[in-house]
Write an enzyme that holds these catalytic residues in place. Structure first.
Site, PDB file in Angstrom:
ATOM      1  NE  ARG A   1      -5.992   6.679   0.603  1.00 24.43           N
ATOM      2  CZ  ARG A   1      -5.366   6.470  -0.569  1.00 24.43           C
ATOM      3  NH1 ARG A   1      -4.886   7.467  -1.259  1.00 24.43           N
ATOM      4  NH2 ARG A   1      -5.257   5.269  -1.052  1.00 24.43           N
TER       5      ARG A   1
ATOM      6  CD  GLU B   1      -2.634  -0.565 -10.699  1.00 23.25           C
ATOM      7  OE1 GLU B   1      -3.389  -0.243  -9.767  1.00 23.25           O
ATOM      8  OE2 GLU B   1      -3.021  -0.828 -11.848  1.00 23.25           O
TER       9      GLU B   1
ATOM     10  CE  LYS C   1      -0.891   5.178  -8.007  1.00 21.44           C
ATOM     11  NZ  LYS C   1      -0.379   3.826  -8.163  1.00 21.44           N
TER      12      LYS C   1
HETATM   13  P1  ATP Z   1      -3.811   6.557  -5.592  1.00 24.87           P
HETATM   14  O1  ATP Z   1      -5.079   6.334  -4.825  1.00 24.87           O
HETATM   15  O2  ATP Z   1      -3.071   7.797  -5.271  1.00 24.87           O
HETATM   16  O3  ATP Z   1      -3.957   6.347  -7.050  1.00 24.87           O
HETATM   17  P2  ATP Z   1      -3.094   3.939  -4.974  1.00 24.87           P
HETATM   18  O4  ATP Z   1      -3.567   3.548  -3.635  1.00 24.87           O
HETATM   19  O5  ATP Z   1      -3.843   3.447  -6.145  1.00 24.87           O
HETATM   20  O6  ATP Z   1      -2.844   5.479  -5.041  1.00 24.87           O
HETATM   21  P3  ATP Z   1      -0.946   2.145  -5.064  1.00 24.87           P
HETATM   22  O7  ATP Z   1       0.126   2.142  -6.069  1.00 24.87           O
HETATM   23  O8  ATP Z   1      -1.930   1.053  -5.098  1.00 24.87           O
HETATM   24  O9  ATP Z   1      -1.602   3.543  -5.177  1.00 24.87           O
HETATM   25  O10 ATP Z   1      -0.346   2.295  -3.601  1.00 24.87           O
HETATM   26  C1  ATP Z   1       0.742   1.576  -3.117  1.00 24.87           C
HETATM   27  C2  ATP Z   1       0.731   1.604  -1.630  1.00 24.87           C
HETATM   28  O11 ATP Z   1       0.776   2.942  -1.152  1.00 24.87           O
HETATM   29  C3  ATP Z   1      -0.526   0.991  -1.070  1.00 24.87           C
HETATM   30  O12 ATP Z   1      -0.180   0.160   0.007  1.00 24.87           O
HETATM   31  C4  ATP Z   1      -1.338   2.153  -0.608  1.00 24.87           C
HETATM   32  O13 ATP Z   1      -2.144   1.808   0.481  1.00 24.87           O
HETATM   33  C5  ATP Z   1      -0.264   3.180  -0.239  1.00 24.87           C
HETATM   34  N1  ATP Z   1      -0.767   4.539  -0.415  1.00 24.87           N
HETATM   35  C6  ATP Z   1      -1.320   5.067  -1.526  1.00 24.87           C
HETATM   36  N2  ATP Z   1      -1.716   6.329  -1.302  1.00 24.87           N
HETATM   37  C7  ATP Z   1      -1.397   6.621  -0.015  1.00 24.87           C
HETATM   38  C8  ATP Z   1      -1.551   7.766   0.820  1.00 24.87           C
HETATM   39  N3  ATP Z   1      -2.118   8.880   0.371  1.00 24.87           N
HETATM   40  N4  ATP Z   1      -1.105   7.689   2.090  1.00 24.87           N
HETATM   41  C9  ATP Z   1      -0.525   6.573   2.551  1.00 24.87           C
HETATM   42  N5  ATP Z   1      -0.343   5.466   1.826  1.00 24.87           N
HETATM   43  C10 ATP Z   1      -0.778   5.471   0.554  1.00 24.87           C
HETATM   44 MG    MG Z   2      -4.321   1.210  -5.687  1.00 31.51          MG
END
Ligand code: ATP
Ligand code: MG
Length: 607
Positions: A304, A44, A314
């Site tokens: 994760r 995102e 984020k």
């Molecule tokens: P955050 O929780 O850090 O704000 P998010 O999950 O909202 O991150 P996205 O932009 O939705 O961030 O993530 C894009 C992809 O990266 C998704 O498929 C998510 O599952 C993966 N992802 C996000 N954080 C991690 C992590 N710490 N380890 C592995 N994969 C991750």
């Molecule tokens: Mg997300």
């Protein structure tokens, strides 16, 4: 899966990992269930990517390259109020940096502006998203955007309404939460199809303010899985979208947009993190109830990445940036991909790290030392060795003729003989590291002390004859003598002394700003027990010094990595300017040579 089965591009030395997701993919490949494996990485654009995303990128692009597939980069851009073009651009730059030369040939791209049309829902997709390569005309292609599908997504929602499987609900957000918690039906659940169609059209036409109505799936009001309790599909947001402008004032929810975006792109394996496991029944429900032609995508979940001594969400990274606790999203202390890049970490090191930690179903915390180890291993192989003194102490060699100069031969990289040798100037006045001298040495101090001897790397053995101090007793310089036969080729070259230290010739030295980074937090789990993570920021996470460097560093480049011998690995910061523009040298310490964190922490506690 065995390693032999994976289709590793020729010449690639990376070991192919083995994990439960790759096992599943390998089975599908063997059973020919899909014409081609197709994964995606769907960030995102509401912040910069971090090292957790790097794990996901390496997994998704890794699978594509190992199994002859494609991986789409897709902006999951369904929430315009939190998103920004700056993030879209940074995500593209970071993904490209991380996969360049490794998986860029499996990156799925689409024709610029390519969008599916609504007819897609009535049979075979008319928007065949065959990946195109950027090689011919990079300006003609772009990554995928969930917002490209706002048209079809709207049509899909209408199709659900027509089947009596979705309804417009007027409960407030608080009421909705309460009803769902209690497993109670919304009073609007039994609206007629005609009324729902009318209200949904008017939602789309902008007749209602934000938050006053939503579209919900009609699944079950008291399902054990709360995500199936008539989940929200669409909400009203009168907001400008970075891709679609003011075209829409209703936006699909993640759960609705994601499975359908996967479907439209022909994704076969939709890999995400464990928190989405409970959403999977909804993912399947939507595809099933729209009667979409098979094959349909399937979701798989893995744990994760969590890393000690840092924060990864984020939202928290954004706080550090906005409150100026760091200099920006690319501050080298942050676990962002752009921060790590600026710090001097290479994509190879990050990919090795991602591969080494493996893919499991169990959440845990990876020790930051594991990442640091991967960075050291990588830099040890590639870094050019250089002499630099971070905290200079002047040494005068009293028996070395005034005005005499020599060139000492130094090895560029003992790990790589092809890196060759270079000449380093030597003269009567030198700098050594303050730490390499002790007037009152502790036991087992094998560096320089009054009356003691030490070898200057690539040069002579010297003896400290006199310690010169100013009126207030501060150390000013050391007066030493050199054993002028102790250099390579000399009569006493083989003579052994216990310590070897680095040095820089004072008249030849060039100044460089060096930025020494340390862990951003003092605690392994900054958020432990609900504590404010900002209360455990490390006050010593950045120290700036002016170092004395050997003159060859004047031509340091942004692509090379350097090891300042006996100190640490360094990389040029973008703040540096080339010689023709004033030649300001700025180096970031990427990482120390050894893991000294535990020792330093002890020292600090003792202070
Ligand atoms: P955050 O929780 O850090 O704000 P998010 O999950 O909202 O991150 P996205 O932009 O939705 O961030 O993530 C894009 C992809 O990266 C998704 O498929 C998510 O599952 C993966 N992802 C996000 N954080 C991690 C992590 N710490 N380890 C592995 N994969 C991750
Ligand atoms: Mg997300």
């Amino acid at each position: 899966m065995t390693q032999a089965q994976a289709q590793t591009p020729a010449g690639d030395q990376t070991l192919i990992p083995n994990d439960f997701i790759r096992d599943i993919v390998a089975q599908h490949v063997a059973a020919k269930t899909h014409p081609r494996i197709h994964t995606r990485f769907p960030p995102e654009p509401n912040g910069y990517l971090h090292i957790g995303h790097a794990k996901s990128i390496c997994l998704n692009f890794g699978i594509a390259r190992e199994f002859g597939g494609v991986c789409n980069l897709r902006m999951d851009d369904t929430n315009p109020t939190k998103e920004d073009l700056e993030y879209v651009d940074s995500i593209q730059a970071d993904v490209n940096w991380l996969i360049r030369g490794w998986a860029d040939d499996v990156l799925g791209l689409k024709p610029r502006g390519g969008r599916p049309t609504a007819t897609v829902i009535h049979g075979q997709p008319d928007f065949h998203l065959a990946p195109v390569t950027a090689a011919a005309r990079p300006e003609a292609v772009e990554p995928f955007y969930a917002s490209d599908y706002f048209g079809p997504l709207y049509e899909y929602a209408v199709a659900l309404i027509k089947q009596g499987k979705a309804y417009v609900c007027d409960l407030t957000p608080e009421q909705t939460d309460e009803y769902r918690r209690l497993g109670k039906a919304s009073p609007h659940r039994d609206r007629s199809v005609a009324e729902n169609l009318d209200l949904f059209t008017r939602m789309k036409n902008g007749e209602f303010p934000d938050g006053c109505r939503v579209l919900r799936a009609k699944i079950c009001v008291d399902a054990p899985n709360i995500w199936l309790r008539d989940p929200l599909l669409y909400r009203i947001k009168h907001a400008e979208h970075h891709q679609t402008g003011r075209q829409w004032c209703i936006y699909p929810m993640y759960d609705f947009a994601h499975c359908l975006s996967d479907y439209l792109e022909g994704i076969t394996h939709s890999v995400c993190t464990l928190e989405f496991e409970v959403h999977r029944p909804l993912y399947d429900w939507i595809l099933e109830n729209l009667n979409l032609p098979r094959p349909r995508p399937h979701q798989y979940e893995f744990a994760r990445l969590n890393l000690s001594y840092t924060v990864m969400s984020k939202r928290k990274l954004m706080q550090l940036v906005e409150e100026q606790r760091v200099t920006g999203w690319d501050d080298p202390r942050l676990p962002t991909i752009s921060g790590l890049r600026r710090r001097g970490v290479t994509p190879e090191a990050l990919r090795h790290f991602a591969y080494n930690i493996g893919i499991t179903k169990y959440n845990g915390i990876t020790d930051l030392a594991v990442l640091e180890f991967a960075i050291r291993e990588d830099l040890n192989q590639r870094a050019l060795r250089r002499l630099a003194v971070l905290r200079p102490l002047k040494v005068v060699l009293t028996n070395y003729l005034v005005g005499r100069e020599e060139e000492m031969e130094a090895t560029n990289n003992p790990e790589n003989p092809a890196a060759g040798k270079r000449k380093v100037p030597f003269s009567r006045e030198l700098y050594i590291e303050q730490d390499d001298f002790a007037e009152v040495p502790p036991p087992k101090f094998y560096r320089l002390k009054p009356g003691g001897e030490v070898r200057l790397k690539y040069a002579y053995i010297i003896r400290c004859e006199e310690v010169v101090k100013d009126a207030s007793g501060n150390l000013v310089e050391l007066r030493c003598t050199a054993d002028l036969d102790s250099k390579t080729g000399g009569a006493t070259a083989a003579r052994k002394v216990k310590g070897t230290i680095h040095w820089v010739s004072a008249p030849h030295a060039v100044d460089a700003e060096v930025r020494l980074y340390d862990r951003l937090f003092t605690e392994a789990e900054p958020e432990k027990d609900g504590r404010d993570f900002k209360s455990v920021l490390n006050p010593h996470s950045l120290e700036i010094l002016t170092a004395k460097c050997e003159p060859s560093l004047r031509s340091a480049t942004f692509t090379e990595r350097y090891q300042f011998e006996r100190l640490a690995y360094f990389a040029l910061d973008p703040d540096a300017t080339p010689a023709r523009d004033g030649g300001r040298l700025v180096f970031n310490r990427t990482i120390t040579l050894k893991d000294t964190w535990a020792k330093q922490a002890q020292k600090r506690e003792g202070q």
